[in-house]
Design an enzyme around this catalytic site. Structure first.
Site, PDB file in Angstrom:
ATOM      1  N   SER A 119      -3.843  -1.830  -7.724  1.00 48.66           N
ATOM      2  CA  SER A 119      -3.267  -1.151  -6.560  1.00 48.66           C
ATOM      3  C   SER A 119      -1.921  -1.671  -6.062  1.00 48.66           C
ATOM      4  O   SER A 119      -1.291  -1.010  -5.239  1.00 48.66           O
ATOM      5  CB  SER A 119      -4.253  -1.168  -5.403  1.00 48.66           C
ATOM      6  OG  SER A 119      -5.199  -0.168  -5.612  1.00 48.66           O
ATOM      7  N   SER A 155      -3.602   2.037  -4.865  1.00 41.33           N
ATOM      8  CA  SER A 155      -3.845   2.487  -3.514  1.00 41.33           C
ATOM      9  C   SER A 155      -2.815   1.997  -2.490  1.00 41.33           C
ATOM     10  O   SER A 155      -2.785   2.508  -1.374  1.00 41.33           O
ATOM     11  CB  SER A 155      -5.240   2.033  -3.057  1.00 41.33           C
ATOM     12  OG  SER A 155      -5.324   0.622  -3.020  1.00 41.33           O
ATOM     13  N   LYS A 157       0.097  -3.489   4.102  1.00 40.64           N
ATOM     14  CA  LYS A 157      -0.906  -2.466   3.801  1.00 40.64           C
ATOM     15  C   LYS A 157      -1.965  -2.484   4.900  1.00 40.64           C
ATOM     16  O   LYS A 157      -2.356  -3.564   5.370  1.00 40.64           O
ATOM     17  CB  LYS A 157      -1.537  -2.786   2.441  1.00 40.64           C
ATOM     18  CG  LYS A 157      -2.520  -1.754   1.924  1.00 40.64           C
ATOM     19  CD  LYS A 157      -2.978  -2.134   0.507  1.00 40.64           C
ATOM     20  CE  LYS A 157      -3.920  -1.125  -0.115  1.00 40.64           C
ATOM     21  NZ  LYS A 157      -4.312  -1.512  -1.502  1.00 40.64           N
TER      22      LYS A 157
END
Ligand code: GLN
Length: 470
Positions: free
Chosen positions: A163, A139, A64
């Site tokens: 997330s 996310s 990420k």
């Protein structure tokens, strides 16, 4: 190769049927073909891989883009960090490198990990592999999509309020948030420091345990890291017969609970009964207050953590006529709407006048939450709930932030209480995946993962999305 788990790939590399360079090349090509359609990666690396590559996990992966990796940009999906070069490796990345793993690239996210849909990134939205008109969850949407589309065998995400788990559920893969303190956050861009945790997104529960085994462990560079090594695979294969599983009644009374999600959850309970787990309904009346507490605590911590982006030390600088104006212009131009909203909320609730009415009260709710869950775990080993009350929305469908805050009702409790939690796919409804969530008490990650693993075996093979390789 795109359908293989980390475990299968490792086996083939070890017995010589696959070579590391060909594996890496395969995934690079797949990214080239598929990324334009799904927008999961915001940058790709150019790794030099030699045939001698070894280590315990010589497998390619994605990170990420709020986790630092030397030699890459770390943008957090924000204009303010668009050109920011990682000055060092996050501890998790160092550990993966040491294990021989090969970084393929960095994945898209809601700006600074604030969001549940991966629509709010300076690089545009990421698309759901099961239906590209739908959101992939967030996310860590880019990481979930990278794994679900087979662009990467595994990925890491961050989980402050869900997330890792939410996008995993929306994409039909596994997302695991370890106990707070088990995995170092050194080199993870801070959002809500008392809640943030890094976790793996994988195709199977076993893969999640394998990856987490490598990234967990004490790190003197993260003061919240615990000096304790937990063997995450230790209980695999142990019978779950007689395991006590708690189901909070309130979880099924949530407003707006989608009927498909409810049905999937009922199916989950049936499968658990088949495994001879004991299902018990319990009361958790505080459940619905989690969102209110979280959306005060997380923005409070964010407003403090994000104060460092002042146009001086990091990223974008918009030159004003004096220092004050430079601050204002840099932050004004660099941050997106949701990030500004969080900073404003956080600054307001932490202000001297309102601190007690909001922030302090939210901390009390958090304590009650942790106590209520701890009490349940005195009697039961596992707690189960859906991952989200809804199925993936259409991209652009949700206009009010309040609506997507509500998506976090089931994931927030684990963060408020620092508990381990894992999202596992259950089935497809209308062609879209629905997942279920399991939680356990702090540091009981081995029991959690074993139950999830047993559940997955009872469920059977989960399909991959059908993706045309144009
Ligand atoms: N959806 C939550 C938020 O927007 C959680 C985000 C996260 O876990 N990083 O804050």
């Amino acid at each position: 190769m795109y359908e293989m788990t980390v475990k299968e790939l490792s086996k083939r590399i070890k017995n010589g049927t696959l070579r590391v360079p060909e594996v890496v090349e395969y995934f690079q090509r797949r990214i080239q073909h598929l990324n334009p359609k799904f927008n999961a990666f915001v940058s790709v690396t150019n790794p030099v891989v030699d045939d001698q590559a070894d280590g315990v996990l010589p497998i390619p992966y994605a990170l990420k883009d709020n986790i630092l990796a030397l030699g890459t940009r770390t943008t957090c999906g924000s204009k303010i960090l668009e050109d920011y070069e990682s000055p060092y490796d996050a501890t998790v990345n160092k550990q993966l490198k040491r294990a021989g793993a090969i970084l393929l690239g960095k994945t898209n996210l809601d700006e600074f990990a604030m969001g549940s849909t991966t629509e709010f990134s300076v690089f545009g939205p990421t698309k759901n592999p099961w239906d590209p008109s739908k959101v992939p969850g967030g996310s860590s949407g880019g990481s979930a999509v990278a794994v679900a589309t087979g662009m990467a065998p595994f990925a890491l995400g961050s989980d402050t309020g869900g997330s890792v788990r939410l996008p995993a559920a929306f994409c039909g893969v596994v997302g695991y948030k370890p106990t707070y303190g088990l995995v170092s956050r050194y080199g993870l861009v801070a959002f809500g420091s008392s809640l943030d945790q890094i976790g793996p997104i994988t195709k199977s529960v076993e893969d999640a345990a394998i990856v987490a085994s490598i990234i967990s462990g004490y790190d003197p560079l993260d003061s919240t890291s615990v000096p304790r090594k937990v063997n995450l695979l230790e209980q695999f294969g142990k019978s779950v017969d007689g395991l006590k599983v708690a189901v909070p009644r309130e979880a099924l009374e949530t407003d707006g609970l989608d009927k498909d999600v409810r049905n999937s959850f009922e199916d989950t309970l049936k499968l658990l009964k088949k495994l001879d787990c004991e299902i018990h309904y319990v009361d958790l009346p505080i459940l619905k207050y989690g969102i209110a507490a979280y959306y005060i605590i997380a923005p409070g911590e964010a407003s403090s953590n994000l104060a460092r982006y002042d146009g001086m030390r990091y990223g974008l600088r918009a030159e004003g006529k004096d220092l004050d104006q430079t601050y204002k212009m840099s932050r004004g131009e660099g941050f997106g709407e949701e990030v500004k909203r969080r900073i404003l909320i956080g600054t307001f609730t932490l202000s001297a006048t309102y601190y007690e009415a909001y922030y302090d009260k939210a901390l009390r709710v958090r304590r009650l939450f942790a106590d209520a869950l701890a009490k349940i775990f005195q009697e039961y080993q596992i707690l189960t709930m859906p991952v989200a009350p809804v199925k993936p929305y259409a991209i652009g469908e949700v206009k009010s932030p309040l609506v997507y805050y509500l998506m976090d009702v089931y994931t927030i409790p684990a963060n408020l209480a620092g508990l381990p939690a894992v999202a596992v796919p259950v089935d497809l409804k209308d062609g879209l995946p629905v997942g279920v969530q399991f939680l356990a008490k702090r540091f009981d990650d081995p029991t959690l993962l074993n139950l999830a693993h047993a559940f997955e075996a009872a469920r059977g093979e989960f399909p991959s999305p059908k993706i045309a390789l144009e």
